[in-house]
Design a protein around this motif. Structure first.
Motif, PDB file in Angstrom:
ATOM      1  N   ASN A 157      70.177 -21.313  71.986  1.00 26.36           N
ATOM      2  CA  ASN A 157      71.046 -20.684  72.980  1.00 26.36           C
ATOM      3  C   ASN A 157      72.072 -19.738  72.358  1.00 26.36           C
ATOM      4  OD1 ASN A 157      70.216 -21.716  75.569  1.00 26.36           O
ATOM      5  ND2 ASN A 157      70.918 -23.732  74.879  1.00 26.36           N
ATOM      6  N   ASP A 192      66.907 -16.703  76.347  1.00 30.81           N
ATOM      7  CA  ASP A 192      66.853 -15.592  77.294  1.00 30.81           C
ATOM      8  C   ASP A 192      65.554 -14.803  77.121  1.00 30.81           C
ATOM      9  OD1 ASP A 192      69.403 -16.150  78.331  1.00 30.81           O
ATOM     10  OD2 ASP A 192      70.404 -14.821  76.893  1.00 30.81           O
ATOM     11  N   ILE A 241      71.992 -11.405  73.629  1.00 31.95           N
ATOM     12  CA  ILE A 241      71.142 -12.335  74.382  1.00 31.95           C
ATOM     13  C   ILE A 241      70.707 -13.463  73.447  1.00 31.95           C
ATOM     14  CG2 ILE A 241      70.329 -10.550  75.962  1.00 31.95           C
ATOM     15  CD1 ILE A 241      67.707 -10.482  74.347  1.00 31.95           C
ATOM     16  N   SER A 242      70.204 -14.541  74.016  1.00 31.48           N
ATOM     17  CA  SER A 242      69.746 -15.671  73.203  1.00 31.48           C
ATOM     18  C   SER A 242      68.230 -15.680  73.120  1.00 31.48           C
ATOM     19  CB  SER A 242      70.246 -16.986  73.804  1.00 31.48           C
ATOM     20  OG  SER A 242      69.539 -17.281  75.005  1.00 31.48           O
TER      21      SER A 242
END
Length: 380
Positions: free
Chosen positions: A225, A188, A184-185
């Motif tokens: 991101n 996120d 995930i970023s």
């Protein structure tokens, strides 16, 4: 639209007491009227604040009830939130500074001593000059220090809101760490935290810095991101508000197994901060409390320099403020102020990509952690 005063954050008696205290300070300074235009202070005295799309101000006389002067379009929410009986509205094509000056003139303050806040983000140089031009016989004095001091010691009702915010931040921090994973970023994670705040009753607003922790100056890093990978340190500083009052919390999570050095660093940071908290009590001096963490981190070889604060005062932060933090009372090497019971702070310590922070309340005998999250280095 709700009934008048139906959404007030505090009882009228508390607002009246706040106004009474600032009026005492006004009389001590010889001020006949005070122009309050910082959102934090407007809300503190009248229950309402709004953005600076157009100038607005609360006029506080040395005795009697304050009067709010605001854009007509904002009248409906003002009436729900404020306890005051009198207000003045203006049209969008009116000059708000001229409206305030005219009100002061009509109330007999044209040749009086008028206090302003020279630290205000609302009182620009142009607006200050305009007031002096519109009220040429008035004497203007600065009461920025008195305004800042007025909000430092929290009431029981204010502390209750910060306890609520602390419960929210503890819960969302736990949920976020449980959910975080490789792939995930950071953005996120921001989205997950934002949804968590709403789900648990927080106001809308800032999420807080969420980034990969590296080095010494990561605390205000950007959210990216890129996908988080094994070995990354996920730095979380969560800053929810409840009725505008905030409690804040930092924790670090290693994606994968933490190294021995990371475990030792985290344990040392937590220990130093525990010592700092044990030393906080009414009468303690800001620089002495600061030195416990600052010098302790340097002596332990965890940082070569430590140039940021190790704590700062917390309270009400309106959505419209330009101050996401308030350093009027900050833990610094030159902080000569003393702690008082009822003050609330965000205390934090960091090194080598790791950080701990807590929201703490100064009590009559020491300090209490409002945030109750486990104090350890997390790993996934």
């Amino acid at each position: 639209m709700g009934d008048r005063g139906s959404a007030m954050a505090f009882e009228k008696a508390e607002f009246r007491a706040r106004v009474g205290r600032i009026q005492q300070r006004m009389r001590a300074r010889g001020a006949d009227a005070l122009i309050v235009d910082v959102g934090e202070f407007m809300a503190y005295f009248c229950g309402y604040e709004v953005s600076l799309n157009m100038y607005r101000a609360l006029v506080v006389p040395a005795s009697g009830e304050p009067v709010m002067i605001l854009r007509e379009l904002d009248e409906a929410p003002y009436l729900e939130l404020s306890w005051l009986s009198e207000h003045v509205t203006f049209r969008d094509w009116d000059d708000p500074v001229a409206i305030v000056a005219d009100f002061l003139r009509r109330k007999g303050f044209a040749e009086s001593t008028i206090a302003v806040d020279l630290q205000s983000y609302a009182l620009t140089v142009a607006r200050h000059d305009a007031f002096k031009a519109l009220l040429p016989k008035a004497r203007f004095i600065d009461m920025s220090d008195e305004l800042m001091r007025s909000t430092l010691v929290k009431s029981a009702a204010e502390i209750a809101y910060q306890r609520k915010a602390a419960g929210i931040v503890d819960t969302v921090m736990r949920e976020t760490i449980e959910w975080a994973r490789e792939g995930i970023s950071e953005r996120d994670v921001q989205a997950f935290v934002s949804a968590g705040f709403f789900n648990h009753g927080a106001d809308h607003g800032l999420v807080g810095p969420i980034t990969a922790g590296t080095g010494e100056n990561f605390l205000h890093g950007l959210a990216h991101n890129r996908a988080l990978k094994r070995g990354d340190i996920l730095h979380l500083e969560l800053v929810p508000k409840y009725r505008g009052y905030t409690s804040r919390l930092m924790r670090s999570t290693v994606l994968g197994a933490p190294t021995g050095e990371q475990k030792a660093t985290a344990a040392k940071l937590a220990d130093l901060q525990d010592r700092q908290f044990a030393a906080i009590r009414p009468g303690a001096t800001g620089c002495d409390i600061d030195a416990i963490c600052r010098q302790g981190v340097i002596d332990a070889g965890l940082r070569t320099v430590y140039n940021n604060v190790t704590g700062y005062t917390l309270g009400f932060y309106p959505a419209s403020t330009v101050r996401s933090s308030n350093f009027y009372r900050a833990f610094l090497p030159n902080a000569d102020w003393q702690f008082e019971a009822g003050m609330v702070f965000h205390a934090y310590v960091s090194a080598q990509g790791l950080a701990f922070s807590e929201t703490i309340l100064v009590t009559e005998t020491g300090c209490e952690r409002l945030t109750q999250m486990e104090r350890k280095l997390f790993s996934k």
